[in-house]
Design a protein around this motif. Structure first.
Motif, PDB file in Angstrom:
ATOM      1  N   GLY A  34       0.546  -1.310  -0.438  1.00 14.27           N
ATOM      2  CA  GLY A  34      -0.162  -0.255  -0.062  1.00 14.27           C
ATOM      3  C   GLY A  34       0.357   1.489   0.448  1.00 14.27           C
ATOM      4  O   GLY A  34       0.305   1.928  -0.801  1.00 14.27           O
ATOM      5  N   ILE A  35       1.594   1.314   0.462  1.00  8.36           N
ATOM      6  CA  ILE A  35       2.658   2.833   0.112  1.00  8.36           C
ATOM      7  C   ILE A  35       3.037   2.909  -1.188  1.00  8.36           C
ATOM      8  O   ILE A  35       4.308   2.324  -1.765  1.00  8.36           O
ATOM      9  CB  ILE A  35       4.285   2.473   1.447  1.00  8.36           C
ATOM     10  N   ARG A  36       3.011   4.193  -1.268  1.00 12.21           N
ATOM     11  CA  ARG A  36       3.431   5.052  -2.720  1.00 12.21           C
ATOM     12  C   ARG A  36       4.548   5.330  -2.547  1.00 12.21           C
ATOM     13  O   ARG A  36       4.804   5.860  -3.265  1.00 12.21           O
ATOM     14  CB  ARG A  36       1.981   5.715  -3.538  1.00 12.21           C
ATOM     15  N   ARG A  57       5.048   9.302   4.922  1.00 16.17           N
ATOM     16  CA  ARG A  57       4.675   7.652   3.890  1.00 16.17           C
ATOM     17  C   ARG A  57       2.760   8.113   3.463  1.00 16.17           C
ATOM     18  O   ARG A  57       2.088   8.566   4.256  1.00 16.17           O
ATOM     19  CB  ARG A  57       4.653   6.397   4.526  1.00 16.17           C
ATOM     20  N   THR A  58       2.970   7.880   2.184  1.00 16.77           N
ATOM     21  CA  THR A  58       1.481   8.264   1.830  1.00 16.77           C
ATOM     22  C   THR A  58       1.087   6.345   1.176  1.00 16.77           C
ATOM     23  O   THR A  58       1.857   5.749   0.427  1.00 16.77           O
ATOM     24  CB  THR A  58       1.379   9.360   0.146  1.00 16.77           C
ATOM     25  N   ALA A  59      -0.020   6.587   1.555  1.00 19.43           N
ATOM     26  CA  ALA A  59      -0.448   4.344   1.753  1.00 19.43           C
ATOM     27  C   ALA A  59      -1.635   4.646   1.317  1.00 19.43           C
ATOM     28  O   ALA A  59      -2.712   5.833   1.548  1.00 19.43           O
ATOM     29  CB  ALA A  59      -0.345   3.862   2.952  1.00 19.43           C
ATOM     30  N   ARG A  65      -7.044   6.848  -0.113  1.00 14.48           N
ATOM     31  CA  ARG A  65      -5.150   7.499   0.834  1.00 14.48           C
ATOM     32  C   ARG A  65      -4.908   7.630   2.079  1.00 14.48           C
ATOM     33  O   ARG A  65      -6.178   8.198   2.593  1.00 14.48           O
ATOM     34  CB  ARG A  65      -5.099   8.453  -0.075  1.00 14.48           C
ATOM     35  N   ILE A  66      -4.434   7.738   2.470  1.00 17.15           N
ATOM     36  CA  ILE A  66      -3.097   7.939   4.186  1.00 17.15           C
ATOM     37  C   ILE A  66      -2.080   8.467   4.250  1.00 17.15           C
ATOM     38  O   ILE A  66      -0.862   7.109   3.644  1.00 17.15           O
ATOM     39  CB  ILE A  66      -3.732   6.696   4.876  1.00 17.15           C
ATOM     40  N   ASP A  67      -2.426   9.714   4.688  1.00 17.20           N
ATOM     41  CA  ASP A  67      -0.697  10.127   4.962  1.00 17.20           C
ATOM     42  C   ASP A  67      -0.292  10.205   5.963  1.00 17.20           C
ATOM     43  O   ASP A  67      -1.292  10.344   6.987  1.00 17.20           O
ATOM     44  CB  ASP A  67      -0.892  11.656   4.428  1.00 17.20           C
ATOM     45  N   TYR A  68       0.303   9.741   6.300  1.00 16.35           N
ATOM     46  CA  TYR A  68       0.866   9.523   7.922  1.00 16.35           C
ATOM     47  C   TYR A  68       2.167   9.905   8.349  1.00 16.35           C
ATOM     48  O   TYR A  68       3.560  10.090   7.490  1.00 16.35           O
ATOM     49  CB  TYR A  68       0.426   8.609   8.449  1.00 16.35           C
ATOM     50  N   VAL A  69       2.973  10.581   9.171  1.00  8.93           N
ATOM     51  CA  VAL A  69       4.150  10.896   9.559  1.00  8.93           C
ATOM     52  C   VAL A  69       4.401   9.573  10.847  1.00  8.93           C
ATOM     53  O   VAL A  69       3.938   9.520  12.039  1.00  8.93           O
ATOM     54  CB  VAL A  69       4.569  12.014  10.306  1.00  8.93           C
ATOM     55  N   LEU A  70       5.495   8.824  10.403  1.00  7.26           N
ATOM     56  CA  LEU A  70       5.719   7.880  11.646  1.00  7.26           C
ATOM     57  C   LEU A  70       7.089   8.563  12.583  1.00  7.26           C
ATOM     58  O   LEU A  70       8.310   8.743  11.922  1.00  7.26           O
ATOM     59  CB  LEU A  70       6.385   6.565  10.809  1.00  7.26           C
ATOM     60  N   ARG A  71       7.647   8.473  13.490  1.00 10.69           N
ATOM     61  CA  ARG A  71       8.714   9.216  14.200  1.00 10.69           C
ATOM     62  C   ARG A  71       9.689   7.968  15.076  1.00 10.69           C
ATOM     63  O   ARG A  71       9.498   6.561  15.183  1.00 10.69           O
ATOM     64  CB  ARG A  71       8.796   9.939  15.427  1.00 10.69           C
ATOM     65  N   ALA A  87       1.436  12.046  13.317  1.00  7.97           N
ATOM     66  CA  ALA A  87       0.124  12.388  12.514  1.00  7.97           C
ATOM     67  C   ALA A  87      -0.283  11.700  11.163  1.00  7.97           C
ATOM     68  O   ALA A  87       1.066  10.718  11.444  1.00  7.97           O
ATOM     69  CB  ALA A  87       0.880  13.269  11.890  1.00  7.97           C
ATOM     70  N   GLY A  88      -1.374  11.455  11.566  1.00  8.21           N
ATOM     71  CA  GLY A  88      -2.522  10.382  10.468  1.00  8.21           C
ATOM     72  C   GLY A  88      -3.299  10.270  11.126  1.00  8.21           C
ATOM     73  O   GLY A  88      -4.045  10.852  12.344  1.00  8.21           O
TER      74      GLY A  88
END
Length: 149
Positions: A34-36, A57-59, A65-71, A87-88
């Protein structure tokens, strides 16, 4: 209700090689379902990728569509990469571990997450889908590393 899903696979490649590929965010879209796109949007305090870095990541998941930030919460190559969403659409905790195995590397991905509303109601479906996707992720990771992908 939250999800807590783990998948693992033995990959016939040394842990250092598996981790070097899997922990490199530039490869995320190549083997993660799913990750684009994946982009380093915040460097670690010492620069580059490591504890404290952030990857956006945009998945696409279940057609959305899901945009999220992983720390990065912990980065201990070649053994551990632990990331938490900052974030997400829903709280998420993703842990990758790579342990020595007689046949190569035991690669394990654990995803924990939760949330309210639709995500809470869909948790059983979500857990099944995440489990299936993680299995495919590990299959694709192995294919990339042993030359079948």
């Amino acid at each position: 209700m939250s999800i807590d899903v783990t998948a693992e696979r033995v990959i016939p490649v040394p842990p250092e090689r598996v981790a070097a590929y899997a922990m490199d965010w530039r490869h995320d879209a190549e083997w993660t379902q799913g990750i684009r796109t994946a982009e380093l949007t915040g460097e670690a305090p010492g620069g580059g990728f490591g504890t404290g870095a952030e990857v956006t990541r945009t998945a696409y998941f279940l057609g959305r569509r899901i945009d999220y930030v992983l720390r990065v919460a912990a980065y201990e190559p070649p053994r551990l990469l632990d990331m938490v969403s900052v974030a997400g659409p829903l709280p998420m905790h993703v842990t990758y571990t790579f342990d020595t195995h007689p046949d190569g590397t035991r690669a394990r991905i654990r995803v924990r997450g939760g949330g309210g509303g639709l995500y809470r109601l869909a948790a059983p479906l979500l857990a099944r889908r995440v489990r299936a996707d993680l299995g495919r992720d590990l299959r694709d990771l192995e294919a990339r590393l042993v030359g079948h992908g």
